[in-house]
Motif scaffolding. Structure first.
Motif, PDB file in Angstrom:
ATOM      1  N   UNK A  21     -12.116 -16.749   0.076  1.00 40.07           N
ATOM      2  CA  UNK A  21     -10.621 -15.618   0.539  1.00 40.07           C
ATOM      3  C   UNK A  21     -11.032 -14.807   1.127  1.00 40.07           C
ATOM      4  N   UNK A  22     -11.983 -14.451   1.398  1.00 41.52           N
ATOM      5  CA  UNK A  22     -12.008 -12.721   2.044  1.00 41.52           C
ATOM      6  C   UNK A  22     -12.721 -12.768   3.317  1.00 41.52           C
ATOM      7  N   UNK A  23     -13.172 -14.346   3.720  1.00 44.41           N
ATOM      8  CA  UNK A  23     -13.427 -14.550   4.862  1.00 44.41           C
ATOM      9  C   UNK A  23     -12.550 -14.365   6.484  1.00 44.41           C
ATOM     10  N   UNK A  24     -11.769 -14.207   6.985  1.00 46.35           N
ATOM     11  CA  UNK A  24     -10.620 -13.943   7.548  1.00 46.35           C
ATOM     12  C   UNK A  24     -11.071 -12.323   7.838  1.00 46.35           C
ATOM     13  N   UNK A  37     -15.247 -12.032   8.696  1.00 46.54           N
ATOM     14  CA  UNK A  37     -15.668 -12.380   9.902  1.00 46.54           C
ATOM     15  C   UNK A  37     -14.627 -11.756  11.254  1.00 46.54           C
ATOM     16  N   UNK A  38     -13.617 -12.140  10.912  1.00 42.83           N
ATOM     17  CA  UNK A  38     -12.715 -11.796  12.050  1.00 42.83           C
ATOM     18  C   UNK A  38     -12.185 -10.429  12.313  1.00 42.83           C
ATOM     19  N   UNK A  39     -12.537  -9.520  11.225  1.00 46.65           N
ATOM     20  CA  UNK A  39     -11.692  -8.550  11.307  1.00 46.65           C
ATOM     21  C   UNK A  39     -13.383  -7.543  11.188  1.00 46.65           C
ATOM     22  N   UNK A  40     -14.173  -7.862  10.393  1.00 49.89           N
ATOM     23  CA  UNK A  40     -15.221  -6.946   9.598  1.00 49.89           C
ATOM     24  C   UNK A  40     -16.133  -7.253  11.180  1.00 49.89           C
ATOM     25  N   UNK A  41     -16.041  -8.850  11.347  1.00 53.33           N
ATOM     26  CA  UNK A  41     -17.286  -9.033  12.478  1.00 53.33           C
ATOM     27  C   UNK A  41     -18.914  -9.228  11.692  1.00 53.33           C
ATOM     28  N   UNK A  42     -18.129  -9.242  10.344  1.00 56.75           N
ATOM     29  CA  UNK A  42     -19.605  -9.942   9.246  1.00 56.75           C
ATOM     30  C   UNK A  42     -20.118 -10.843   9.005  1.00 56.75           C
ATOM     31  N   UNK A  43     -21.099 -11.393   8.670  1.00 60.00           N
ATOM     32  CA  UNK A  43     -21.106 -13.104   8.148  1.00 60.00           C
ATOM     33  C   UNK A  43     -20.090 -12.615   6.861  1.00 60.00           C
ATOM     34  N   UNK A  44     -19.696 -14.163   6.623  1.00 61.74           N
ATOM     35  CA  UNK A  44     -18.860 -14.629   5.438  1.00 61.74           C
ATOM     36  C   UNK A  44     -19.737 -13.831   3.984  1.00 61.74           C
ATOM     37  N   UNK A  45     -21.095 -14.028   3.693  1.00 64.93           N
ATOM     38  CA  UNK A  45     -21.394 -13.351   2.391  1.00 64.93           C
ATOM     39  C   UNK A  45     -21.222 -11.641   2.630  1.00 64.93           C
ATOM     40  N   UNK A  46     -21.225 -11.012   3.288  1.00 64.15           N
ATOM     41  CA  UNK A  46     -20.762 -10.068   3.046  1.00 64.15           C
ATOM     42  C   UNK A  46     -19.931  -9.462   2.184  1.00 64.15           C
ATOM     43  N   UNK A  47     -19.190 -10.054   1.957  1.00 60.46           N
ATOM     44  CA  UNK A  47     -17.743 -10.773   1.148  1.00 60.46           C
ATOM     45  C   UNK A  47     -18.677 -10.526  -1.240  1.00 60.46           C
ATOM     46  N   UNK A  48     -19.970 -10.582  -1.447  1.00 61.75           N
ATOM     47  CA  UNK A  48     -21.141 -10.276  -2.329  1.00 61.75           C
ATOM     48  C   UNK A  48     -21.098  -8.857  -1.883  1.00 61.75           C
ATOM     49  N   UNK A  49     -21.393  -8.070  -0.816  1.00 64.28           N
ATOM     50  CA  UNK A  49     -21.247  -6.876  -1.405  1.00 64.28           C
ATOM     51  C   UNK A  49     -20.668  -5.795  -1.939  1.00 64.28           C
ATOM     52  N   UNK A  50     -19.642  -6.618  -1.554  1.00 65.48           N
ATOM     53  CA  UNK A  50     -18.002  -5.830  -2.304  1.00 65.48           C
ATOM     54  C   UNK A  50     -17.670  -5.773  -3.510  1.00 65.48           C
TER      55      UNK A  50
END
Ligand code: GDP
Ligand code: MG
Lengths: 679, 75
Positions: free
Chosen positions: A584-587, A590-603
């Motif tokens: 869900x957060x991937x767009x 990855x594109x806006x924050x330019x981080x790997x998708x897994x960074x969403x875990x941190x949130x």
């Protein structure tokens, strides 16, 4: 000066004492309340009397709420410091209510500032309360060759006066006596007559005095007209004059001792010398926390003790009995990759002795890194890479704890030196620009220790408007010690540029946020009026004690959340929910924050605890700039659960929720903009 | 300088308080030990106008906006 000693009455034999008071049996447990100006040592007394621990600091505003405990069969209460009984701010209201209901008041005064402190003493006596005075800081009296005639002071006040030195526990043996000997003091005649006109059966003397002095809440309670500001002023000026007379009589001799520290205090006030002093302190702090602790010490504790010893042993022990694949990666001294070998143990390590031998030899080589991949989901949850037991223990004990101790230690040094109020004074004009006065620096500095705690300290600020601004600043931009710890570790060795980028982005957000709030919020802020405590060498025993109790408190509170958080994330992962959230957060990620998708875990984790969120970034393979973007985002992101709850309680639902959602927007907006520019 | 305000004070100036601003702030000042007729000393004037005064052994910081409203005689 002429003293109208005959113009005072001793209330002990007066009709003013309500019949109820004399009926109180001595056996009954009494309500003993420690009252005094800020920073006079009340909390020192409380700690001793109760055997409990409350913070002791060298600046006004440390104790913002009431703590209760027991002393020799009585209830004893620590209160926030006040300069007078009234309702000018929250601290005063809290203190006023407890004073009104007190049986005995132990009034702590600072012997060096008699003329300031006796104002409150006289007011308490005017209220008709049973009082004993603890004349504290008597060590400083001796040092400066000042003499105070306690006998005479006691005669003039009509209550007992005990000399004490709270930091050295001198005079503490008399505390029990002080409670028992507390009595109603002498009151000025004019005021006495004035009071008699208000006192009735249902309105006590203390309530009457506060009504005369214009306390609306109390007047409303009794449904009577409340005194005008002019009336209050008259009473205040009369009391002030009496204080000055008393001080003239009881205090003699003064010398210029202690001037050295005074001098230091003034140097730290003046920007020309004050800013260099501040910078030197920041550099020292950087070397201590950023270099020594977060790199050298944590490197040892986290990697050598946590990963290589504890986790390795726990995991390989578990691996003996459950299916597991193990990667052993070899590195040379310069930490560059040599080779990797994968071992497969479909029925546990001990099932295959030959392979086990080879594995244990290889994994014990220097520079070997071992990764365990458990097949069983439950085992993975507990002992895997993000395992509730393995990862959490390493993070908590070997990464966070050393850093948190270091932060608290530095904070305690600062607090005990009396430097913070001077910093507040020096920064006053700059804070005026964002709708605050210099005092706001105190909750903000404390926020670098713990936001949750700092949220409560905002009570020391003068107006609702200032409290709102500072609360927002705390939730949006100030990283707490635990989070700073992880940030320091993440950025360690990354060089100067990322650190400067981080600091400048966060500072920009701070300025923009507070300027906008200052424009938006109605009303005016209060001007600075701050008494400066003595500057002095921090007391090492107090510093250690405080560091210990705070770190202990931190671990007690944080551990639970870490385990819960790790469990929640683990379950989310196993059930596949984490993937959904990541997608869900991937767009965004990855594109806006330019981080790997897994960074969403941190949130997800960041909502539970900020440091936990930042810790989630540890395992990812991020470039330096990606790290910088992600810590900016995490810093601006929502406050931890504890701080969120306290904020709601302090500031109400509406404001609290607005701030909470605001942090989402700020975090992703600013993080994204930075990412677009630097990555 | 008679008829001046506290924000005009310079470091080292002895000061006599003539008139305090009215309202709550006056009561707060009296409690802290600053009342009309008192003699203080200006121990520091920071750029921007924040004033630090000393009364007996106690130092008190007064913000610029408040200092402007305190009428004093500067010796
Ligand atoms: N020199 C000296 N310092 C004291 C004494 N009592 C307390 N202090 C210091 O005064 C500061 C304020 O103490 P604290 O108990 O927090 O005061 P509170 O604000 O009234 O609760 C701390 O830095 C103490 O170490 C004393 O008798 N002598
Ligand atoms: Mg206290």
């Amino acid at each position: 000066m002429f003293m109208k000693t005959d113009n005072v009455v001793n209330l002990e034999n007066d009709k003013i004492i309500s019949p109820l008071k004399t009926l109180i049996e001595p056996e009954k447990s009494q309500k003993v309340v420690l009252v005094g100006n800020p920073n006079v040592g009340k909390s020192c007394f409380f700690n001793f009397m109760s055997g409990m621990y409350v913070d002791v600091s060298n600046f006004p505003g440390t104790t913002v709420s009431i703590t209760k405990s027991h002393f020799q069969g009585n209830d004893v209460f620590d209160t926030p410091g006040i300069y007078g009984v009234g309702s000018f701010n929250d601290e005063e209201k809290v203190a006023r209510n407890i004073i009104l209901s007190a049986d005995v008041i132990l009034n702590v005064i600072n012997a060096l500032n008699l003329d300031r402190d006796l104002f409150l003493t006289l007011q308490l006596i005017d209220m008709g309360k049973k009082v004993s005075v603890l004349l504290n800081f008597s060590d400083e009296l001796k040092k400066r060759k000042i003499k105070i005639d306690t006998k005479k002071l006691s005669d003039l006040l009509g209550v007992e006066v005990y000399e004490t030195t709270a930091v050295d526990k001198l005079g503490f043996d008399k505390l029990g006596e002080a409670v028992n000997a507390a009595r109603i003091g002498k009151q000025e005649l004019d005021l006495h007559f004035l009071l008699n006109q208000v006192i009735t059966k249902s309105v006590s003397q203390s309530d009457s005095l506060l009504i005369l002095e214009g306390d609306e809440a109390i007047a409303q309670k009794h449904n009577v007209a409340c005194g005008t500001p002019d009336e209050r002023e008259r009473i205040y000026i009369g009391r002030r004059n009496r204080v000055n007379e008393i001080v003239d009589i009881v205090e003699y001799e003064d010398s210029k001792k202690g001037e050295l520290f005074n001098h230091l205090g003034r140097l730290s006030l003046n920007p020309i010398t004050g800013i260099p002093i501040l910078l030197v302190m920041l550099v020292l702090m950087y070397f201590f926390i950023g270099d020594l602790v977060s790199q050298r010490i944590v490197n040892f504790t986290e990697n050598k003790i946590g990963k290589d010893f504890l986790e390795y042993n726990v995991k390989s022990f578990t691996g003996h009995y459950t299916p597991v694949n193990v990667d052993v990666t070899l590195h040379d001294e310069k930490n560059s990759y040599i080779s990797k070998k994968t071992f497969s143990f479909p029925s546990g390590i001990s099932d295959n002795p030959t392979l086990q031998k080879e594995f244990s030899e290889l994994s014990k080589q220097k520079g070997a890194r071992t990764d365990f991949y458990f097949q069983n989901l439950f085992v993975k949850l507990l002992f895997g890479e993000f395992g509730v037991i393995t990862m959490t223990v390493t993070y908590l004990l070997f990464l966070l704890l050393p850093l948190v101790i270091a932060f608290y230690f530095v904070m305690a040094l600062l607090e005990d030196s009396g430097y913070l109020p001077r910093l507040a004074t020096m920064l006053d004009r700059s804070f005026n620009k964002i709708g605050l006065n210099g005092k706001a620096v105190i909750p903000i500095m404390l926020g670098f220790g713990c936001i949750t705690m700092a949220n409560i300290t905002t009570r020391m600020l003068g107006t609702e408007r200032e409290k709102s601004i500072v609360t927002a600043i705390l939730q949006f931009v100030i990283p707490c010690s635990a989070q700073l710890a992880v940030i320091a570790a993440l950025l360690s060795g990354a060089g100067f540029a990322p650190m400067m980028l981080y600091i400048s982005v966060i500072t920009t957000v701070l300025v923009v946020l507070s300027t906008v709030l200052n424009k938006m919020l109605p009303g005016e802020s209060s001007p600075l009026l701050l008494d400066l405590p003595m500057i002095r060498f921090p007391r090492i025993s107090n510093v250690f004690k405080k560091t210990f109790f705070r770190s202990f408190g931190f671990m007690k509170e944080a551990s639970v959340w870490f385990f819960i958080g790790a469990l929640a994330v683990g379950i989310l992962e196993i059930s596949g929910m984490l993937k959904v959230w990541q997608d869900v957060l991937a767009p965004f990620t990855t594109t806006w924050l330019k981080l790997p998708k897994e960074a969403a875990n941190a949130f997800v984790m960041g909502m539970v605890r900020r440091d936990f969120g930042a810790a989630g970034l540890f395992h990812m393979n991020l470039s330096i700039m990606q790290k910088t973007v992600s810590i900016i985002t995490i810093t601006l992101f929502v406050p931890c659960i504890a701080s969120f709850v306290v904020m709601l309680k302090e500031r109400g639902w509406k404001e609290g929720m607005m701030i909470w959602f605001g942090t989402w927007i700020a975090a992703f907006l600013v993080g994204g903009i930075v990412a677009q520019i630097v990555i | 300088m008679p008829n001046s305000t506290l924000d005009k004070a310079k470091r080292g100036n002895p000061i006599t308080v003539v008139k305090l601003p009215s309202g709550n702030i006056k009561s707060q000042l009296i409690r802290l030990g600053i009342s009309e007729g008192d003699r203080l000393k200006c121990v520091q004037r920071l750029p921007g106008g924040t004033i630090v005064v000393q009364k007996n052994r106690q130092e008190i910081a007064v913000g610029f906006d408040l200092a402007k409203k305190i009428h004093v005689i500067i010796q």
